[in-house]
Enzyme design. Structure first.
Site, short mmCIF file in Angstrom:
data_model
loop_
_atom_site.label_atom_id
_atom_site.label_comp_id
_atom_site.label_asym_id
_atom_site.label_seq_id
_atom_site.Cartn_x
_atom_site.Cartn_y
_atom_site.Cartn_z
CE1 TYR A 14 34.87 46.04 49.12
CE2 TYR A 14 32.95 44.61 48.26
CZ TYR A 14 33.83 45.24 49.44
OH TYR A 14 33.25 44.78 50.86
CG HIS A 19 42.16 43.79 48.26
ND1 HIS A 19 43.45 43.58 48.48
CD2 HIS A 19 41.50 43.35 49.29
CE1 HIS A 19 43.59 42.83 49.41
NE2 HIS A 19 42.24 42.55 50.30
CE1 TYR A 61 32.44 40.91 48.46
CE2 TYR A 61 31.14 38.99 49.04
CZ TYR A 61 31.17 40.29 48.50
OH TYR A 61 29.97 41.05 48.47
CG ASN A 63 38.89 37.61 53.92
OD1 ASN A 63 39.65 38.18 53.40
ND2 ASN A 63 38.37 37.96 54.90
CG ASN A 107 42.96 38.33 54.74
OD1 ASN A 107 43.95 37.87 55.63
ND2 ASN A 107 42.32 39.51 55.31
#
Length: 179
Positions: A14, A19, A61, A63, A107
């Site tokens: 990532y 993001h 993460y 969320n 999120n």
């Protein structure tokens, strides 16, 4: 004390994705500060302390980011929270600031809102939009996007240092970028 949170996802896969602009900005800020690294297991994230603020990169993460933010905020009794995040509703290279409001479907913000409320300050970094939102935000920046990314991150870094000593309205009028 102020808590500055950069949102992103952990893991090499990532790194450098849209993001993760929150993580990218935290990394830029930390390069210019003397910081102490604090426990990361207790707070579910990488936590750093400077004379100006705490800096957090949640390791939950996206969320579940609110779990990390709440743990740090409650433990250190932070009276101000600033969250840095990607925003698909803003064109790439756009920089905006606001207090509160909806999560806009993000999120990470939803998680923070659910556990901490939504009255925190936000540094919104535009990453643009694509038809496949998930692939877009989890995708890496293209070579031709790097210049816009670097420019907005440098502007956001200057803004954050000033924001730590000022208010969001003054910083927004001075540092916002519209693309």
């Amino acid at each position: 004390m102020t808590l500055v949170v950069g949102l992103g996802n952990i893991g090499e896969q990532y790194a450098q994705t849209r993001h993760n602009v929150g993580f990218m900005l935290i990394d830029l800020l930390l390069k210019d500060l003397e910081v102490a690294k604090l426990s990361n297991t207790k707070f579910k994230g990488e936590l750093f302390k400077s004379s100006l603020a705490f800096f957090l990169k949640p390791s939950t993460y996206m969320n579940l980011s609110g779990e990390s933010v709440k743990a740090v905020s409650d433990f250190y009794k932070c009276d101000r929270i600033i969250v840095i995040h990607d925003d698909i509703d803003l064109n790439l290279g756009t920089l905006k600031f606001k207090i509160g409001g909806s999560s806009g479907g993000h999120n990470g913000l939803k998680s923070i809102d659910n556990l901490c409320g939504n009255a925190y300050e936000r540094v919104r970094i535009g990453v643009g939009k694509d038809q496949d939102v998930i692939s877009h935000v989890l995708g890496k920046f293209k070579q031709e996007e790097q210049e816009s990314l670097n420019k907005v991150l440098e502007q956001a870094k200057k803004a954050l240092f000033e924001l730590l000593k000022s208010n969001i309205e003054q910083v927004a009028s001075k540092y916002s970028i519209r693309n």
